[in-house]
Every structure is written in C-alpha cells, then in structure tokens.
Motif scaffolding. Sequence first.
Motif, short mmCIF file in Angstrom:
data_model
loop_
_atom_site.label_atom_id
_atom_site.label_comp_id
_atom_site.label_asym_id
_atom_site.label_seq_id
_atom_site.Cartn_x
_atom_site.Cartn_y
_atom_site.Cartn_z
N ASN A 199 -7.55 -34.63 23.08
CA ASN A 199 -8.28 -35.81 23.64
C ASN A 199 -9.31 -35.31 24.57
OD1 ASN A 199 -9.07 -38.38 22.90
ND2 ASN A 199 -8.08 -39.20 24.58
N VAL A 200 -8.77 -34.69 25.62
CA VAL A 200 -9.34 -34.15 26.77
C VAL A 200 -10.65 -33.16 26.07
CG1 VAL A 200 -9.28 -32.38 28.72
CG2 VAL A 200 -7.79 -34.13 28.56
N VAL A 201 -10.41 -32.36 25.55
CA VAL A 201 -11.56 -31.36 24.94
C VAL A 201 -12.56 -32.00 24.03
CG1 VAL A 201 -11.83 -29.26 23.48
CG2 VAL A 201 -9.96 -29.38 24.92
N ALA A 202 -12.17 -33.14 23.15
CA ALA A 202 -13.08 -33.82 22.39
C ALA A 202 -13.95 -34.54 23.18
CB ALA A 202 -12.19 -35.00 21.49
N ALA A 203 -13.30 -35.05 24.41
CA ALA A 203 -14.26 -35.98 25.30
C ALA A 203 -15.25 -35.00 26.16
CB ALA A 203 -13.39 -36.79 26.27
N ALA A 204 -14.61 -33.90 26.67
CA ALA A 204 -15.47 -32.95 27.49
C ALA A 204 -15.70 -31.67 27.12
CB ALA A 204 -14.86 -33.10 29.10
N GLY A 205 -15.37 -31.31 25.93
CA GLY A 205 -15.48 -29.82 25.76
C GLY A 205 -16.92 -29.51 24.97
N GLU A 206 -17.10 -28.34 24.99
CA GLU A 206 -18.34 -27.78 24.30
C GLU A 206 -18.61 -28.39 22.93
OE1 GLU A 206 -17.75 -23.82 24.87
OE2 GLU A 206 -17.49 -23.98 26.91
N ALA A 207 -19.50 -28.35 22.18
CA ALA A 207 -19.84 -29.18 20.91
C ALA A 207 -18.87 -28.59 19.92
CB ALA A 207 -21.29 -28.90 20.47
N GLY A 208 -18.82 -27.13 19.78
CA GLY A 208 -17.73 -26.71 18.61
C GLY A 208 -16.41 -26.99 18.77
N VAL A 209 -15.87 -26.86 20.15
CA VAL A 209 -14.41 -26.86 20.20
C VAL A 209 -14.34 -28.37 20.16
CG1 VAL A 209 -14.56 -26.76 22.67
CG2 VAL A 209 -12.77 -25.90 21.32
N ALA A 210 -15.27 -29.30 20.82
CA ALA A 210 -15.03 -30.63 20.88
C ALA A 210 -14.61 -31.19 19.40
CB ALA A 210 -16.02 -31.09 21.43
N THR A 211 -15.50 -30.83 18.51
CA THR A 211 -15.24 -31.38 16.96
C THR A 211 -13.91 -31.08 16.44
OG1 THR A 211 -17.65 -31.25 16.77
CG2 THR A 211 -16.14 -31.10 14.72
N LYS A 212 -13.50 -29.68 16.80
CA LYS A 212 -12.23 -28.97 16.16
C LYS A 212 -11.09 -29.97 16.96
CE LYS A 212 -11.35 -24.92 16.05
NZ LYS A 212 -11.19 -23.41 16.32
N ALA A 213 -11.24 -30.00 18.13
CA ALA A 213 -10.25 -31.11 18.85
C ALA A 213 -10.03 -32.33 18.49
CB ALA A 213 -10.57 -30.81 20.39
N ALA A 214 -11.22 -32.90 18.27
CA ALA A 214 -11.22 -34.28 17.82
C ALA A 214 -10.28 -34.46 16.17
CB ALA A 214 -12.59 -35.10 17.68
N ARG A 215 -10.79 -33.40 15.34
CA ARG A 215 -10.03 -33.43 14.29
C ARG A 215 -8.56 -33.28 14.33
NH1 ARG A 215 -13.16 -29.06 11.20
NH2 ARG A 215 -14.59 -29.51 12.72
N SER A 216 -8.13 -32.23 15.20
CA SER A 216 -6.81 -32.12 15.47
C SER A 216 -6.20 -33.43 16.07
CB SER A 216 -6.68 -30.98 16.42
OG SER A 216 -7.05 -29.73 15.87
N ARG A 217 -6.67 -33.80 16.94
CA ARG A 217 -6.20 -35.12 17.56
C ARG A 217 -6.13 -36.20 16.56
NH1 ARG A 217 -10.73 -37.82 20.44
NH2 ARG A 217 -10.97 -38.42 18.48
N ASP A 218 -7.07 -36.31 15.80
CA ASP A 218 -6.91 -37.50 14.83
C ASP A 218 -5.75 -37.11 13.67
OD1 ASP A 218 -8.77 -38.65 16.21
OD2 ASP A 218 -10.33 -38.22 14.71
N THR A 219 -5.65 -36.08 13.28
CA THR A 219 -4.75 -35.69 12.14
C THR A 219 -3.14 -35.77 12.97
OG1 THR A 219 -6.09 -33.99 11.26
CG2 THR A 219 -3.64 -33.75 10.96
N LEU A 220 -3.10 -35.11 14.17
CA LEU A 220 -1.79 -35.47 14.90
C LEU A 220 -1.70 -36.84 14.95
CD1 LEU A 220 0.63 -33.95 16.17
CD2 LEU A 220 -0.94 -33.91 18.49
N ALA A 221 -2.41 -37.79 15.23
CA ALA A 221 -2.09 -39.24 15.59
C ALA A 221 -1.69 -39.88 14.46
CB ALA A 221 -3.67 -39.97 15.85
N GLY A 222 -1.58 -39.16 13.15
CA GLY A 222 -1.03 -39.94 12.13
C GLY A 222 0.42 -39.72 11.95
#
Length: 98
Positions: free
Chosen positions: A48-71
């Motif tokens: 979530n931290v990376v998705a909010a504040a990270g660089e564009a490429g890694v932020a997108t990957k982090a958001a996907r990982s976060r959303d998958t993990l949330a399940g």
Amino acid sequence: PKDDAQAASWYRKAADQGLAGAQFVLGAMYEYGRGVPKDDVKAYALYNVVAAAGEAGVATKAARSRDTLAGTMTPDQIARAQDLASACAAREYRGCGF
C-alpha cells in the motif's frame, strides 16, 4: 535460509530509507515468508505504501499485489495494514519499522 534472512535485513535497511523498490521486495518477502516470518498485514501495508508513493512502474505492481493479497485477508487484517501504511506515510515513507 540464512541468505533470505540476510537479504531481508538489507531490504529492510533500504526500505527504511524510503526506497520504493526495496519496500516492494520486502512486502513480497513478508507475503511469502522469505527471510522473515510470513505476515500478510505487513506485506499489505508495504504494498500500500509503494502503491501510494512509489514510482509509476513499481506502484502499479504493488497495487496489484496488494489487491490480490486483500482477497485472502480478513477485514480486521486489512484495517490494521492500512493503519500501518498511514503511520508510514506520516513519516514520509522513511523509518517505518517493517
């Protein structure tokens, strides 16, 4: 393995400096229990931290990982993870103590 624990130690040091790539990798280490105890709350928080504040490429990957993990997490776990991420954001993503 010892190498995983040593890698986690180095990624944690880099993550504490606010480096988004290191925060992402450390999140994955927590998600899979590589070098650190498996901890979905910490993994989600780091993603979530990376998705909010990270660089564009890694932020997108982090958001996907976060959303998958949330399940796989309970609402309480997600709330605790969001609290950790908020506390980290208040520190400008440095020294978050993961």
